[in-house]
Design a protein around this motif. Sequence first.
Motif, PDB file in Angstrom:
ATOM      1  N   ALA A 262       0.936  -1.332  -0.036  1.00 54.96           N
ATOM      2  CA  ALA A 262      -0.071   0.058  -0.051  1.00 54.96           C
ATOM      3  C   ALA A 262       0.895   1.331   0.062  1.00 54.96           C
ATOM      4  O   ALA A 262       2.179   1.330   0.656  1.00 54.96           O
ATOM      5  CB  ALA A 262      -1.065   0.185   1.239  1.00 54.96           C
ATOM      6  N   ASP A 263       0.470   2.510  -0.559  1.00 52.01           N
ATOM      7  CA  ASP A 263       1.143   3.479  -0.632  1.00 52.01           C
ATOM      8  C   ASP A 263       0.105   4.743  -1.062  1.00 52.01           C
ATOM      9  O   ASP A 263      -0.740   4.470  -1.824  1.00 52.01           O
ATOM     10  CB  ASP A 263       2.196   3.634  -1.583  1.00 52.01           C
ATOM     11  N   GLU A 264       0.031   5.838  -0.353  1.00 50.39           N
ATOM     12  CA  GLU A 264      -0.772   6.863  -0.501  1.00 50.39           C
ATOM     13  C   GLU A 264      -0.614   7.496  -1.972  1.00 50.39           C
ATOM     14  O   GLU A 264      -1.583   8.201  -2.281  1.00 50.39           O
ATOM     15  CB  GLU A 264      -0.930   8.010   0.617  1.00 50.39           C
ATOM     16  N   ALA A 265       0.600   7.004  -2.528  1.00 54.25           N
ATOM     17  CA  ALA A 265       0.797   7.606  -3.806  1.00 54.25           C
ATOM     18  C   ALA A 265      -0.086   7.090  -4.813  1.00 54.25           C
ATOM     19  O   ALA A 265      -0.256   7.517  -6.060  1.00 54.25           O
ATOM     20  CB  ALA A 265       2.292   7.481  -4.452  1.00 54.25           C
ATOM     21  N   VAL A 266      -0.931   6.086  -4.496  1.00 54.49           N
ATOM     22  CA  VAL A 266      -2.107   5.461  -5.371  1.00 54.49           C
ATOM     23  C   VAL A 266      -2.948   6.513  -5.794  1.00 54.49           C
ATOM     24  O   VAL A 266      -3.448   6.528  -6.855  1.00 54.49           O
ATOM     25  CB  VAL A 266      -2.785   4.464  -4.502  1.00 54.49           C
ATOM     26  N   ASN A 267      -3.239   7.601  -5.248  1.00 55.97           N
ATOM     27  CA  ASN A 267      -4.088   8.798  -5.424  1.00 55.97           C
ATOM     28  C   ASN A 267      -3.912   9.374  -6.803  1.00 55.97           C
ATOM     29  O   ASN A 267      -4.823   9.986  -7.442  1.00 55.97           O
ATOM     30  CB  ASN A 267      -4.434   9.718  -4.359  1.00 55.97           C
ATOM     31  N   ARG A 268      -2.543   9.487  -7.094  1.00 54.55           N
ATOM     32  CA  ARG A 268      -2.098  10.037  -8.096  1.00 54.55           C
ATOM     33  C   ARG A 268      -2.300   9.472  -9.558  1.00 54.55           C
ATOM     34  O   ARG A 268      -2.288   9.858 -10.533  1.00 54.55           O
ATOM     35  CB  ARG A 268      -0.649  10.348  -8.136  1.00 54.55           C
ATOM     36  N   ILE A 269      -2.496   7.987  -9.311  1.00 57.46           N
ATOM     37  CA  ILE A 269      -2.540   7.225 -10.620  1.00 57.46           C
ATOM     38  C   ILE A 269      -3.958   6.263 -10.418  1.00 57.46           C
ATOM     39  O   ILE A 269      -3.957   5.102 -11.159  1.00 57.46           O
ATOM     40  CB  ILE A 269      -1.412   6.252 -10.755  1.00 57.46           C
ATOM     41  N   SER A 270      -4.801   6.470  -9.503  1.00 56.36           N
ATOM     42  CA  SER A 270      -6.054   5.844  -9.425  1.00 56.36           C
ATOM     43  C   SER A 270      -6.721   5.851 -10.643  1.00 56.36           C
ATOM     44  O   SER A 270      -6.498   6.609 -11.718  1.00 56.36           O
ATOM     45  CB  SER A 270      -6.895   6.336  -8.429  1.00 56.36           C
ATOM     46  N   GLY A 271      -7.845   5.024 -10.934  1.00 53.99           N
ATOM     47  CA  GLY A 271      -8.772   4.973 -11.942  1.00 53.99           C
ATOM     48  C   GLY A 271      -9.245   6.132 -12.486  1.00 53.99           C
ATOM     49  O   GLY A 271      -9.609   6.436 -13.552  1.00 53.99           O
ATOM     50  N   GLU A 272      -9.757   6.794 -11.324  1.00 49.97           N
ATOM     51  CA  GLU A 272     -10.493   8.315 -11.439  1.00 49.97           C
ATOM     52  C   GLU A 272      -9.538   9.240 -11.978  1.00 49.97           C
ATOM     53  O   GLU A 272     -10.068   9.893 -12.875  1.00 49.97           O
ATOM     54  CB  GLU A 272     -10.993   8.445  -9.938  1.00 49.97           C
ATOM     55  N   ARG A 273      -8.358   9.295 -11.357  1.00 48.01           N
ATOM     56  CA  ARG A 273      -7.381  10.324 -12.177  1.00 48.01           C
ATOM     57  C   ARG A 273      -7.136   9.825 -13.369  1.00 48.01           C
ATOM     58  O   ARG A 273      -6.767  10.789 -14.302  1.00 48.01           O
ATOM     59  CB  ARG A 273      -5.953  10.310 -11.286  1.00 48.01           C
ATOM     60  N   PHE A 274      -6.984   8.758 -13.876  1.00 47.08           N
ATOM     61  CA  PHE A 274      -6.688   8.328 -15.140  1.00 47.08           C
ATOM     62  C   PHE A 274      -7.641   8.694 -16.262  1.00 47.08           C
ATOM     63  O   PHE A 274      -7.594   9.447 -17.104  1.00 47.08           O
ATOM     64  CB  PHE A 274      -6.351   7.047 -15.394  1.00 47.08           C
ATOM     65  N   ALA A 275      -8.933   8.421 -15.537  1.00 51.73           N
ATOM     66  CA  ALA A 275     -10.260   8.614 -16.450  1.00 51.73           C
ATOM     67  C   ALA A 275     -10.426  10.197 -16.722  1.00 51.73           C
ATOM     68  O   ALA A 275     -10.962  10.608 -17.714  1.00 51.73           O
ATOM     69  CB  ALA A 275     -11.542   8.045 -15.678  1.00 51.73           C
ATOM     70  N   ASP A 276     -10.175  11.040 -15.396  1.00 49.29           N
ATOM     71  CA  ASP A 276     -10.201  12.518 -15.624  1.00 49.29           C
ATOM     72  C   ASP A 276      -9.252  13.023 -16.595  1.00 49.29           C
ATOM     73  O   ASP A 276      -9.651  14.192 -17.156  1.00 49.29           O
ATOM     74  CB  ASP A 276     -10.262  12.848 -14.111  1.00 49.29           C
ATOM     75  N   GLU A 277      -8.096  12.787 -16.512  1.00 48.25           N
ATOM     76  CA  GLU A 277      -6.818  13.582 -16.975  1.00 48.25           C
ATOM     77  C   GLU A 277      -5.933  12.847 -17.955  1.00 48.25           C
ATOM     78  O   GLU A 277      -5.169  13.461 -18.575  1.00 48.25           O
ATOM     79  CB  GLU A 277      -6.123  13.603 -15.690  1.00 48.25           C
ATOM     80  N   ALA A 278      -6.254  11.518 -18.402  1.00 49.77           N
ATOM     81  CA  ALA A 278      -5.472  10.842 -19.321  1.00 49.77           C
ATOM     82  C   ALA A 278      -6.596  10.118 -20.220  1.00 49.77           C
ATOM     83  O   ALA A 278      -5.726   9.614 -21.550  1.00 49.77           O
ATOM     84  CB  ALA A 278      -4.525   9.996 -18.700  1.00 49.77           C
ATOM     85  N   LEU A 279      -7.566   9.913 -20.129  1.00 49.37           N
ATOM     86  CA  LEU A 279      -8.700   9.206 -21.019  1.00 49.37           C
ATOM     87  C   LEU A 279      -8.867   9.743 -22.176  1.00 49.37           C
ATOM     88  O   LEU A 279      -9.545  10.862 -22.194  1.00 49.37           O
ATOM     89  CB  LEU A 279      -9.813   8.660 -20.288  1.00 49.37           C
TER      90      LEU A 279
END
Length: 579
Positions: A262-279
């Motif tokens: 586990a690592d809190e850095a997951v928030n930067r590469i979550s499914g939500e972040r990918f969908a919002d900013e990279a999809l």
Amino acid sequence: MNTDCFHVLLFDLTTGRGQRIQVEGRDQAVGGSGLAALLFSRYGQPDAAWDSPGQPLIFAIGPLSGYFPLMSKTICAFKSPYHNQYTESHGGGRSAMALRLTGLEALVLIGRSPGPCFLEVSSTHVHVRECGFLWGQDVHETGKILRRMSKGSGHRSILRIGPAGEHGAAIAGINIDTYRHFGRLGGGAAMGVKNLKAIILHGDAILPLPEDSRYSKLFGEVHRKVTDSGMMKKYHDLGTPANLKTLNDLQALPWRNLQATADEAVNRISGERFADEALLRNSACSGCPVGCIHVGFVREKFMDSHRYLYRQVGYDYETIFSLGTMLGVADRSGILTLLDLFEKAGMDAMSAGVALAWATEATEKGLLSAQETLVPLTFGDVARYQQAAHFFGNGVNAFYRLLGQGTLKATEVYGGQDFACVLGQEMAGYATGEVFFAAQALGFRHSHLDSGGYSYDQQHARQDVHAAVDFLVRDEASRAFLTSTVACLFARNVYTDALLADCLQSLGYEKLAATIPECGRNIQKIRWQTRFACGFRPESITIPQRFRELTTWKGPVDPQYLHSLQTEYSRAIVALASA
């Protein structure tokens, strides 16, 4: 259609000649996985090496392919360069529909072309074309050239390899229509050793549909089940990257070569972040209304210019795990760039990322240096990993060529087996606990989808060896039937045995409809018998020490429980093969 026989094209690349044949065995093999094992038992050479010219490369679909939603996968079977045993890889795209519309249920390729070539198959012809000019080209460039060269009409699918497959990397895959793959266990090398750069399937025939109303009504019902089940929203909106935060919260997401879960850095590469900013867009395999393929974009500035290049890269949970968390990379653009480099090389991104993670820890521990890796490897250093990805994918030196044969092959030379994250092959991204570790390590194709071991871990905290092994055996048999129909396993909760029976009956497969559990167990058995005939011995599988050092939501991994699971599951597999 003759429902009793399979329609197969047997093609010899050495002579450039082939023939369409009919193969009996529908009621025992069904299609897909079962058909591939049946064909390997007929044309395979269990005692010969994987790269023997006579070894077959098999592509197979099932009785429901093209007829119902999410019956969209193709089975690719071969003797694997990874472990020199029979295996399968599963892929989608347009391959299953295209093969169906050539009038075939399987393509069997034997022999070795005298020089680089590609194969074109339609409902009326088969052509082998020389293509020395394509040898050495990356996957994307190969696709562009072949699309310009291929003039056929109809539903077309292009399967091709990159440099990794050409130089025999055991973790090289076969690209399907740009965004799908036969990724695992070296299908790209099995194709490359035949001097076969690509296969173009021209699906130019008409799909014969039942004339009564039962089929059309049932199709509508299945379509509604699929789109109303929540599957559409889950897999379309975020797709499998939705698992990142869930698994991180469970302390089951591998980070930095599984040194953490586990690592809190997951928030930067979550499914939500990918969908919002990279999809950029969604895509789907033929015959699928879900659209789970997520295509992201990377913006790259031209040198000394105000112009930008946008590259499209398909991503999912497994690639974010292998090229993100496993490498300590929490940068969306960086992950997509790494993925694009491995895609071009035609290398399985899951195995490549896990292998690079081992190499990084081996560097930290002094087992490797820049003399081998050519660039210092440090967890989280995207720029260095991008350089390493180029070296690795193209096999530029002896170290990277060795690593391309699998992480454990590299540990034989450099050490570090204890922290090699290999469960039969490089691990999938589920550090859920003992049942999953045993399930992938001993599973038929060492895949997280051989059975639901990762799900079992999340639902059962109590340690019960016999209950867990019984679940794995039963679940594998059920999935073996699905992968013989050939369904996408995302649809496994929709396609119950009752619904599968209705679908088969609507197409005239009355006997199959009445014997689904029996057929599933039979396919499970013949697949294991085929693998054992090629030399598989479950006692030879080791689970590295790293997997005994973890803590998940259930607490520290219990080494004794893991050992007991491995022992009992091995016994169960031997019993299956000898039944």
